[in-house]
Design a protein around this motif. Structure first.
Motif, PDB file in Angstrom:
ATOM      1  N   PHE A  88       0.803  -1.218   0.000  1.00 36.20           N
ATOM      2  CA  PHE A  88       0.000   0.000   0.000  1.00 36.20           C
ATOM      3  C   PHE A  88       0.833   1.264   0.000  1.00 36.20           C
ATOM      4  O   PHE A  88       2.042   1.224   0.167  1.00 36.20           O
ATOM      5  CB  PHE A  88      -1.056   0.033   1.106  1.00 36.20           C
ATOM      6  CG  PHE A  88      -0.792  -0.803   2.318  1.00 36.20           C
ATOM      7  CD1 PHE A  88      -1.361  -2.070   2.422  1.00 36.20           C
ATOM      8  CD2 PHE A  88       0.003  -0.350   3.353  1.00 36.20           C
ATOM      9  CE1 PHE A  88      -1.142  -2.847   3.547  1.00 36.20           C
ATOM     10  CE2 PHE A  88       0.225  -1.129   4.481  1.00 36.20           C
ATOM     11  CZ  PHE A  88      -0.345  -2.386   4.567  1.00 36.20           C
ATOM     12  N   GLU A  89       0.144   2.362  -0.208  1.00 36.18           N
ATOM     13  CA  GLU A  89       0.779   3.672  -0.330  1.00 36.18           C
ATOM     14  C   GLU A  89       1.520   4.056   0.955  1.00 36.18           C
ATOM     15  O   GLU A  89       1.119   3.648   2.045  1.00 36.18           O
ATOM     16  CB  GLU A  89      -0.293   4.728  -0.581  1.00 36.18           C
ATOM     17  CG  GLU A  89      -0.950   4.619  -1.935  1.00 36.18           C
ATOM     18  CD  GLU A  89      -0.031   5.097  -3.034  1.00 36.18           C
ATOM     19  OE1 GLU A  89       0.119   6.312  -3.197  1.00 36.18           O
ATOM     20  OE2 GLU A  89       0.562   4.240  -3.719  1.00 36.18           O
ATOM     21  N   TRP A 106      -2.083  -7.620   6.671  1.00 36.66           N
ATOM     22  CA  TRP A 106      -2.085  -7.852   5.220  1.00 36.66           C
ATOM     23  C   TRP A 106      -1.302  -9.123   4.880  1.00 36.66           C
ATOM     24  O   TRP A 106      -1.742  -9.941   4.065  1.00 36.66           O
ATOM     25  CB  TRP A 106      -1.486  -6.641   4.496  1.00 36.66           C
ATOM     26  CG  TRP A 106      -1.427  -6.847   3.013  1.00 36.66           C
ATOM     27  CD1 TRP A 106      -2.403  -6.554   2.107  1.00 36.66           C
ATOM     28  CD2 TRP A 106      -0.351  -7.431   2.271  1.00 36.66           C
ATOM     29  NE1 TRP A 106      -1.999  -6.919   0.846  1.00 36.66           N
ATOM     30  CE2 TRP A 106      -0.750  -7.453   0.916  1.00 36.66           C
ATOM     31  CE3 TRP A 106       0.905  -7.934   2.618  1.00 36.66           C
ATOM     32  CZ2 TRP A 106       0.069  -7.964  -0.090  1.00 36.66           C
ATOM     33  CZ3 TRP A 106       1.716  -8.451   1.617  1.00 36.66           C
ATOM     34  CH2 TRP A 106       1.297  -8.458   0.286  1.00 36.66           C
TER      35      TRP A 106
ATOM     36  N   SER B 356       1.354   6.777 -10.405  1.00 33.08           N
ATOM     37  CA  SER B 356       0.462   5.629 -10.300  1.00 33.08           C
ATOM     38  C   SER B 356      -0.051   5.515  -8.870  1.00 33.08           C
ATOM     39  O   SER B 356       0.619   5.896  -7.917  1.00 33.08           O
ATOM     40  CB  SER B 356       1.197   4.353 -10.677  1.00 33.08           C
ATOM     41  OG  SER B 356       2.101   3.999  -9.668  1.00 33.08           O
ATOM     42  N   THR B 357      -1.239   5.007  -8.716  1.00 37.73           N
ATOM     43  CA  THR B 357      -1.811   4.904  -7.384  1.00 37.73           C
ATOM     44  C   THR B 357      -2.010   3.447  -7.037  1.00 37.73           C
ATOM     45  O   THR B 357      -2.220   2.611  -7.901  1.00 37.73           O
ATOM     46  CB  THR B 357      -3.174   5.594  -7.332  1.00 37.73           C
ATOM     47  OG1 THR B 357      -3.970   5.079  -8.382  1.00 37.73           O
ATOM     48  CG2 THR B 357      -3.038   7.090  -7.459  1.00 37.73           C
ATOM     49  N   SER B 358      -1.921   3.153  -5.760  1.00 36.72           N
ATOM     50  CA  SER B 358      -2.329   1.823  -5.339  1.00 36.72           C
ATOM     51  C   SER B 358      -3.350   1.989  -4.221  1.00 36.72           C
ATOM     52  O   SER B 358      -3.664   3.084  -3.808  1.00 36.72           O
ATOM     53  CB  SER B 358      -1.131   1.000  -4.905  1.00 36.72           C
ATOM     54  OG  SER B 358      -0.564   1.533  -3.754  1.00 36.72           O
ATOM     55  N   SER B 359      -3.849   0.857  -3.741  1.00 36.31           N
ATOM     56  CA  SER B 359      -5.023   0.936  -2.883  1.00 36.31           C
ATOM     57  C   SER B 359      -4.677   1.211  -1.424  1.00 36.31           C
ATOM     58  O   SER B 359      -3.552   1.034  -0.983  1.00 36.31           O
ATOM     59  CB  SER B 359      -5.769  -0.378  -2.990  1.00 36.31           C
ATOM     60  OG  SER B 359      -4.853  -1.430  -2.833  1.00 36.31           O
ATOM     61  N   PRO B 361      -4.805   0.427   2.625  1.00 34.73           N
ATOM     62  CA  PRO B 361      -4.561  -0.867   3.260  1.00 34.73           C
ATOM     63  C   PRO B 361      -5.823  -1.698   3.453  1.00 34.73           C
ATOM     64  O   PRO B 361      -5.791  -2.895   3.282  1.00 34.73           O
ATOM     65  CB  PRO B 361      -3.951  -0.501   4.611  1.00 34.73           C
ATOM     66  CG  PRO B 361      -3.891   0.953   4.679  1.00 34.73           C
ATOM     67  CD  PRO B 361      -4.289   1.524   3.386  1.00 34.73           C
ATOM     68  N   GLU B 362      -6.911  -1.042   3.789  1.00 28.40           N
ATOM     69  CA  GLU B 362      -8.132  -1.804   4.027  1.00 28.40           C
ATOM     70  C   GLU B 362      -8.501  -2.593   2.777  1.00 28.40           C
ATOM     71  O   GLU B 362      -8.818  -3.765   2.841  1.00 28.40           O
ATOM     72  CB  GLU B 362      -9.268  -0.844   4.397  1.00 28.40           C
ATOM     73  CG  GLU B 362     -10.374  -1.536   5.125  1.00 28.40           C
ATOM     74  CD  GLU B 362      -9.968  -1.872   6.550  1.00 28.40           C
ATOM     75  OE1 GLU B 362     -10.074  -0.990   7.395  1.00 28.40           O
ATOM     76  OE2 GLU B 362      -9.519  -2.999   6.793  1.00 28.40           O
ATOM     77  N   ALA B 364      -6.480  -3.405   0.324  1.00 28.80           N
ATOM     78  CA  ALA B 364      -5.451  -4.404   0.052  1.00 28.80           C
ATOM     79  C   ALA B 364      -5.649  -5.615   0.961  1.00 28.80           C
ATOM     80  O   ALA B 364      -5.462  -6.752   0.558  1.00 28.80           O
ATOM     81  CB  ALA B 364      -4.069  -3.815   0.273  1.00 28.80           C
ATOM     82  N   LEU B 365      -6.047  -5.336   2.173  1.00 25.90           N
ATOM     83  CA  LEU B 365      -6.264  -6.398   3.147  1.00 25.90           C
ATOM     84  C   LEU B 365      -7.401  -7.294   2.685  1.00 25.90           C
ATOM     85  O   LEU B 365      -7.397  -8.490   2.871  1.00 25.90           O
ATOM     86  CB  LEU B 365      -6.614  -5.746   4.483  1.00 25.90           C
ATOM     87  CG  LEU B 365      -6.692  -6.630   5.705  1.00 25.90           C
ATOM     88  CD1 LEU B 365      -5.377  -7.315   5.930  1.00 25.90           C
ATOM     89  CD2 LEU B 365      -7.040  -5.801   6.916  1.00 25.90           C
ATOM     90  N   ARG B 367      -8.245  -7.839  -0.348  1.00 26.46           N
ATOM     91  CA  ARG B 367      -8.047  -8.360  -1.688  1.00 26.46           C
ATOM     92  C   ARG B 367      -8.052  -9.867  -1.709  1.00 26.46           C
ATOM     93  O   ARG B 367      -7.485 -10.518  -0.868  1.00 26.46           O
ATOM     94  CB  ARG B 367      -6.733  -7.832  -2.252  1.00 26.46           C
ATOM     95  CG  ARG B 367      -6.672  -7.833  -3.740  1.00 26.46           C
ATOM     96  CD  ARG B 367      -5.563  -6.921  -4.120  1.00 26.46           C
ATOM     97  NE  ARG B 367      -4.392  -7.339  -3.372  1.00 26.46           N
ATOM     98  CZ  ARG B 367      -3.246  -7.687  -3.911  1.00 26.46           C
ATOM     99  NH1 ARG B 367      -3.097  -7.649  -5.183  1.00 26.46           N
ATOM    100  NH2 ARG B 367      -2.233  -8.051  -3.170  1.00 26.46           N
TER     101      ARG B 367
END
Lengths: 305, 367
Positions: A88-89, A106, B356-359, B361-362, B364-365, B367
């Motif tokens: 994540f970011e 995660w 570029s963007t990513s998601s 944490p929530e 990503a968690l 996913r």
């Protein structure tokens, strides 16, 4: 050897150097970080955890470090890296410890598929009966969990129910309980003896603070438990603490909705959830007062077979 | 260069019997980066070695095997839904790569990590197929007009489409290699030799030799090597499986010449044998030599491929690895576009990467 046996400076040195390896119940994690807040957070919350010195195999290789750009110095940030991958970011520097906690979640949710994982708190009553509190964020799950733990329930996890898909046992992974916003004050009043870490303000979840897991829960982390109740809690201002029996079939669906890797198990996963719901008392539970809620849980009738 | 344990284990699973925990630590990390843990678990199981793996690493192997098995079930279902969606147009669908291996029940599909589903349809039917898929709930991922134009002009596929509810991604190809590529392959010959899947009307896969050639072309003529070793392991698995019929090898060499894909075949055989010890008849190795790059170029290609065809992990990289990967990335584009456009495209990509963007944490968690 426990983490608390390390001096503050050797803890920092290890984290900044070759890394610190901790046994966090079923997980061996190597952690590296030069960020002071990570060292402080680990020192407070993970004091009772076993150090794995010279452990050759680690499940996760975690690093919390500043990004390789200007944000290293200016409006500082940290990023979470799992074995070189950043899922994540970057986030504000001050949130380094919550970032570690989220990152470890995660890692579990994306790799530990030997367990069926549900987003749920798991606690065990003194009589050896465990409750799964499954709910989306913001339902008051962690507050209820913290309240019960403060009144002597054993903490298995605040975030992840690790279910053996065949034996249906619950594997503990006791870690700090994460409280958000108003819950922090609620727990301060309800359990003044609970050890609360520093508050991280303005995270994407609002203010966040962690409670140190009780030493006894950490000591018994290898002891699996059996679920007697599945409860879907919901905080509701002014509501009486009332467990309402919930249909088992719907319990299975709700658990699946709150699971991280239900799909990975296919039929086995479905059977596991059915088995759990069958063996447990299933309730919806709204509460407005934490003390009242804890009393209700202390008196919950043994699960139905 | 540090040890590439994944290739070593794929080539000779027996070597894992005396593996120290310290090496297991590196092997699991490299295998995870290469997306090959599920595949390794299958090979270990077949060699009856899985049970003797120490518990800590075994948990990771079994977990990824489990995930791969479910991905395979999900992919089968997805393929049937795609067939249903496209079936209304009457267009025949040729499955490529993972989807083909799975639906044809090839051993190489076992434990293989799944990405997107790749299908090939006739170019003239592209508009019909795209709208049929949209009607059934798939929508283009790339909203950026530049990306849309880039795909439609320079690629042999339209921009990936994602299902709005299930989140699954489908890549619709209209040729086996990019139309402007500097390699002139006879896509049509391969397409017309396709084989119907038994019991699944409307679905086809490439013939064995063509399947190998397509896999080789995809790996060695494109620029992304993040899953390079995974794709090389596919080639290894296909060659070992089809190669049980001795006639296959003769057909493979002849076919590569016919359709103009001797170069990728040369690379595939060379590196599969080198890294994964794929048994390949000496006669075919000699035949494929005709497709080798010039003597001057060969050391450079070896330099690049030997680095890029390793797990993308720092424990098996050296100072030159990222340069090698970058060269191959540029080469992949060079094979596809004229030079002046390539420069513009790469510059644009370099800028885009920054923003570029990513998601969160929530997400990503979850996913």
């Amino acid at each position: 050897m426990k983490l608390s046996d390390l001096s503050e400076s050797s803890l920092r040195d290890r984290l900044a150097g070759e890394g610190l390896t901790l046994r966090i119940a079923p997980v061996a994690a190597r952690i590296r970080s030069e960020v002071p807040a990570v060292a402080e957070g680990l020192r407070l919350h993970y004091a009772d955890y076993e150090l794995l010195d010279g452990e050759a195999f680690c499940d996760f290789h975690i690093r919390i470090s500043p990004p390789a750009n200007l944000r290293r110095w200016f409006r500082r940030q940290v990023r979470f890296l799992h074995d070189g991958i950043s899922p994540f970011e970057p986030m504000p520097w001050e949130h380094a410890f919550p970032v570690f906690e989220w990152g470890l979640n995660w890692c579990m949710a994306n790799h530990f598929h030997q367990y069926l994982m549900i987003h749920a708190a798991v606690i065990e009553r003194a009589d050896g009966r465990a409750a799964i509190l499954a709910a989306p964020p913001g339902s008051g799950k962690s507050t209820l969990c913290a309240g019960l733990v403060a009144r002597g329930w054993r903490l298995l996890s605040d975030e992840l129910a690790l279910i053996d898909p065949r034996a249906l046992t619950l594997t503990p992974i006791p870690r700090p309980i994460s409280l958000k916003n108003e819950s922090i004050e609620v727990i301060r009043r309800f359990a003044p003896a609970a050890v609360l870490g520093s508050v991280s303000h303005d995270t994407h979840k609002g203010a966040v603070a962690h409670i140190k897991p009780p030493r006894e829960s950490v000591r018994r982390a290898a002891e699996k438990a059996r679920a007697a109740w599945i409860v879907f809690p919901r905080y509701q201002a002014g509501a009486p603490a009332e467990p309402k029996p919930f249909l088992k079939a719907r319990t299975v669906l709700r658990l699946a909705e709150n699971a991280f890797n239900y799909a990975a198990f296919g039929e086995t996963g479905f059977r596991a959830l059915v088995g759990l719901a069958d063996a447990c008392g299933c309730y919806e539970f709204s509460y407005g007062d934490l003390g009242e809620a804890v009393r209700v849980f202390d008196a919950l009738p043994a699960g139905e077979r | 260069m540090k040890e590439d344990l994944v290739s070593a284990a794929l080539a000779e699973p027996g070597m894992l019997a005396q593996c120290s925990l310290e090496r297991w630590d590196r092997l699991i990390r490299q295998g995870r980066a290469a997306r090959l843990l599920g595949r390794l678990a299958v090979l270990l199981e077949q060699a009856q070695l899985l049970a003797s793996v120490p518990e800590a690493p075994r948990r990771h192997l079994v977990a990824m095997r489990l995930l791969a098995d479910q991905q395979r079930i999900a992919a089968r279902r997805e393929v049937l839904l795609i067939r249903e969606a496209i079936g209304r147009t009457g267009v025949p669908v040729i499955l490529l790569k993972g989807a083909a291996y799975t639906m044809a029940e090839l051993p190489v599909a076992e434990g293989r990590a799944f990405g997107d589903i790749d299908i090939l349809v006739p170019r003239v039917a592209l508009a019909d197929v795209e709208s049929a898929l949209m009607l059934a709930g798939w929508a283009s991922i790339h909203r950026d007009p530049y990306d849309q134009r880039y795909y439609r002009q320079w690629m042999h596929e339209i921009p990936p489409m994602q299902h709005l509810r299930r989140g699954t991604v489908i890549d619709v190809h209209h040729a086996l290699v990019p139309p402007t590529a500097r390699i002139a392959a006879d896509s049509d010959a391969m397409r017309s030799a396709c084989i119907p899947l038994e019991g699944l009307p409307g679905l086809f896969v490439l013939a064995p030799a063509d399947m190998v050639l397509h896999s080789a072309t995809h790996l060695f003529m494109e620029g992304e090597f993040d899953a390079g070793l995974r794709d090389l392991a596919d080639l290894d698995g296909l060659l070992r499986h089809f190669g049980r019929d001795p006639a296959f090898w003769t057909r493979l060499g002849r076919r590569a010449r016919e359709v103009g894909l001797l170069r990728p075949l040369f690379y595939a055989l060379r590196y599969a044998r080198e890294s994964l010890h794929t048994p390949i008849p000496a006669a075919l190795m000699r035949e494929a030599e005709a497709g080798a790059p010039s003597a001057a170029l060969r050391p450079l290609m070896d330099f690049c491929f030997r680095r890029a065809l390793r797990p993308k992990h720092h424990t098996c990289a050296n100072a030159w690895t990222s340069a090698a990967r970058w060269l191959l990335y540029v080469r992949g584009h060079w094979l596809r576009m004229p030079l002046h456009l390539l420069a513009v495209h790469l510059a644009r990509k370099a800028f885009k990467r920054e923003e570029s963007t990513s998601s969160a944490p929530e997400a990503a968690l979850r996913r």
